[in-house]
Design an enzyme around this catalytic site. Structure first.
Site, short mmCIF file in Angstrom:
data_model
loop_
_atom_site.label_atom_id
_atom_site.label_comp_id
_atom_site.label_asym_id
_atom_site.label_seq_id
_atom_site.Cartn_x
_atom_site.Cartn_y
_atom_site.Cartn_z
N VAL A 65 8.78 -5.39 7.35
CA VAL A 65 8.29 -4.73 8.58
C VAL A 65 7.16 -5.50 9.26
O VAL A 65 6.78 -5.18 10.38
CB VAL A 65 7.85 -3.26 8.33
CG1 VAL A 65 9.04 -2.38 7.96
CG2 VAL A 65 6.73 -3.16 7.30
N ASN A 91 8.20 4.88 6.59
CA ASN A 91 7.74 5.32 5.27
C ASN A 91 7.15 4.17 4.42
O ASN A 91 6.35 4.43 3.53
CB ASN A 91 8.91 5.98 4.54
CG ASN A 91 8.65 6.14 3.07
OD1 ASN A 91 7.90 7.03 2.65
ND2 ASN A 91 9.22 5.25 2.27
N SER A 143 -1.16 9.89 4.88
CA SER A 143 -1.53 10.29 3.52
C SER A 143 -2.69 11.25 3.62
O SER A 143 -3.47 11.19 4.59
CB SER A 143 -1.96 9.07 2.70
OG SER A 143 -2.61 9.50 1.51
N TYR A 156 -6.31 0.97 2.65
CA TYR A 156 -5.20 1.94 2.74
C TYR A 156 -5.59 3.14 3.61
O TYR A 156 -4.83 3.58 4.48
CB TYR A 156 -4.85 2.38 1.33
CG TYR A 156 -3.66 3.29 1.18
CD1 TYR A 156 -2.36 2.78 1.11
CD2 TYR A 156 -3.82 4.67 1.08
CE1 TYR A 156 -1.28 3.62 0.94
CE2 TYR A 156 -2.74 5.51 0.91
CZ TYR A 156 -1.47 4.98 0.84
OH TYR A 156 -0.39 5.82 0.68
N ALA A 158 -7.84 3.23 5.95
CA ALA A 158 -7.92 2.80 7.35
C ALA A 158 -6.53 2.84 7.98
O ALA A 158 -6.35 3.30 9.12
CB ALA A 158 -8.51 1.40 7.44
N LYS A 160 -3.87 4.61 7.01
CA LYS A 160 -3.28 5.95 7.07
C LYS A 160 -3.95 6.82 8.13
O LYS A 160 -3.32 7.69 8.74
CB LYS A 160 -3.32 6.61 5.69
CG LYS A 160 -2.44 5.88 4.65
CD LYS A 160 -0.99 5.81 5.10
CE LYS A 160 -0.08 5.13 4.09
NZ LYS A 160 1.34 5.09 4.54
N1 CAA Z 1 -14.39 8.91 -7.81
C1 CAA Z 1 -15.66 8.65 -8.18
N2 CAA Z 1 -16.01 7.60 -8.94
C2 CAA Z 1 -15.04 6.80 -9.37
C3 CAA Z 1 -13.69 7.00 -9.04
C4 CAA Z 1 -13.38 8.12 -8.23
N3 CAA Z 1 -12.13 8.39 -7.86
N4 CAA Z 1 -12.95 6.03 -9.57
C5 CAA Z 1 -13.80 5.22 -10.25
N5 CAA Z 1 -15.06 5.70 -10.12
C6 CAA Z 1 -16.27 5.14 -10.70
C7 CAA Z 1 -16.10 4.91 -12.18
O1 CAA Z 1 -16.36 6.09 -12.90
C8 CAA Z 1 -17.11 3.83 -12.45
O2 CAA Z 1 -18.40 4.39 -12.53
P1 CAA Z 1 -19.52 3.76 -13.49
O3 CAA Z 1 -19.73 2.38 -12.96
O4 CAA Z 1 -20.67 4.67 -13.30
O5 CAA Z 1 -18.90 3.79 -14.85
C9 CAA Z 1 -17.08 3.01 -11.17
O6 CAA Z 1 -16.52 3.86 -10.15
C10 CAA Z 1 -16.21 1.78 -11.31
O7 CAA Z 1 -14.93 2.22 -11.73
P2 CAA Z 1 -13.84 1.18 -12.25
O8 CAA Z 1 -14.33 0.48 -13.49
O9 CAA Z 1 -12.51 1.87 -12.32
O10 CAA Z 1 -13.90 0.12 -11.07
P3 CAA Z 1 -12.91 -0.97 -10.68
O11 CAA Z 1 -13.60 -1.76 -9.64
O12 CAA Z 1 -12.32 -1.66 -11.86
O13 CAA Z 1 -11.66 -0.17 -10.05
C11 CAA Z 1 -10.54 1.16 -8.45
C12 CAA Z 1 -11.88 0.60 -8.92
C13 CAA Z 1 -9.52 0.03 -8.22
C14 CAA Z 1 -10.80 1.86 -7.15
C15 CAA Z 1 -9.97 2.12 -9.52
O14 CAA Z 1 -10.98 3.05 -9.87
C16 CAA Z 1 -8.77 2.88 -9.01
O15 CAA Z 1 -7.66 2.37 -9.01
N6 CAA Z 1 -8.97 4.12 -8.56
C17 CAA Z 1 -7.90 4.94 -8.01
C18 CAA Z 1 -7.81 4.77 -6.53
C19 CAA Z 1 -6.79 5.75 -6.01
O16 CAA Z 1 -6.97 6.97 -6.10
N7 CAA Z 1 -5.67 5.24 -5.43
C20 CAA Z 1 -4.64 6.09 -4.94
C21 CAA Z 1 -3.33 5.31 -5.08
S1 CAA Z 1 -1.93 6.37 -4.74
C22 CAA Z 1 -1.88 6.39 -3.10
O17 CAA Z 1 -2.58 5.71 -2.41
C23 CAA Z 1 -0.87 7.31 -2.47
C24 CAA Z 1 -1.53 8.25 -1.55
O18 CAA Z 1 -1.25 8.22 -0.35
C25 CAA Z 1 -2.46 9.27 -2.09
#
Ligand code: CAA
Length: 248
Positions: A65, A91, A143, A156, A158, A160
């Site tokens: 796309v 999608n 989303s 992501y 931004a 959505k």
């Molecule tokens: N809320 C609050 N704090 C969070 C958090 C959250 N959701 N996720 C991580 N943290 C915190 C951790 O607890 C950690 O805190 P400390 O340093 O105090 O221990 C800190 O942030 C760093 O966390 P990570 O070690 O996990 O950091 P990272 O840099 O390795 O990874 C990340 C960061 C890539 C964002 C990872 O946390 C992640 O993948 N999170 C999920 C993101 C998410 O929800 N994606 C949705 C995908 S599905 C989708 O997008 C479909 C849709 O439309 C909904």
């Protein structure tokens, strides 16, 4: 009762898996001829074959796309085969999650290219044909995070939020031409995309969801179907949250 999408031609991107696959099957089950578009040729073909095996009509199409040349070729091919395009379901989407301080330029750009510009590209390519026929349904996947933000998803989120903005523009621009443009805002849905989310984060979202479960691809496919149907002819510029009540 007649099927809801009898005699309609529907394009769906990212149709080879997850929510897109469920949407393609749902559209076909309601009588649409479905163009299953995916960047992975094999998965598009598998879903088109699944539709045909169930007695429906489908065509598989490989298309990136982000590539205007591929989109133009695809639209030409569909019009040559089916003569019309009634429904466009944008999608396809990707994630490259990282915290703001760690996100690379490439992670930002690649998500914008697919999730935002890809939606623009395909809608712009299909709109003149819909305008000419005075009928169309444009449904784009936003989303829940595009409405409310999410940790680790600057890029992501931004895109959505951008999809919602574009949808509202298209509702205004295309509405007078018999076309509706709407967005669906899924919550956390059990697909491969969500497999990248750490389990403790996912558990937190599930516990915050009144439905106490992840969504299923079919939950979103049902919303796509409604917005694609004639019954939704007065729904325009809407953002339909399908998230089990995660955000209220
Ligand atoms: N809320 C609050 N704090 C969070 C958090 C959250 N959701 N996720 C991580 N943290 C915190 C951790 O607890 C950690 O805190 P400390 O340093 O105090 O221990 C800190 O942030 C760093 O966390 P990570 O070690 O996990 O950091 P990272 O840099 O390795 O990874 C990340 C960061 C890539 C964002 C990872 O946390 C992640 O993948 N999170 C999920 C993101 C998410 O929800 N994606 C949705 C995908 S599905 C989708 O997008 C479909 C849709 O439309 C909904």
């Amino acid at each position: 009762m007649d099927k809801h999408l009898a005699n309609r031609v529907a394009l769906i991107t990212g149709g080879g898996q997850g929510i897109g696959r469920a949407g393609a099957l749902r559209f076909a089950g309601e009588g649409a001829k479905v163009v299953v578009i995916d960047i992975v040729a094999e998965s598009a073909r598998a879903v088109a074959d699944e539709i045909k095996a169930a007695g429906g009509e489908a065509m598989a199409a490989t298309c990136d796309v982000t590539r205007r040349d591929q989109i133009d070729a695809l639209v030409g091919q569909v019009l040559a085969a089916y003569g019309q395009i009634d429904i466009l379901c944008n999608n396809a989407g990707i994630t490259r999650d990282a915290r703001l301080v760690k996100m690379t330029e490439d992670e930002f750009d690649s998500v914008v290219d697919v999730n935002l510009k890809g939606v623009f590209n395909l809608t712009q390519a299909v709109a003149p044909h819909m305008i000419e026929r005075g009928y169309g349904r444009v449904i784009s996947a936003s989303s829940i995070v595009g409405l409310y933000g999410n940790f680790g998803q600057t890029n992501y989120v931004a895109t959505k939020a951008g999809v919602i903005g574009m949808t509202r523009v298209w509702a205004r621009e295309l509405g007078p031409k018999g076309i509706t443009a709407n967005a669906v805002a899924p919550g956390f849905i059990a697909t491969d995309m969500v497999k990248t989310v750490p389990q403790e984060v996912l558990d937190k979202f599930i516990s915050m969801t009144p439905a106490r479960r992840l969504g299923e691809p079919e939950d979103i496919a049902n919303a796509f179907l409604f917005l694609a149907s004639d019954e939704a002819s007065f729904v325009n510029g809407a953002v339909l949250s399908v998230d089990g009540g995660l955000v209220l």
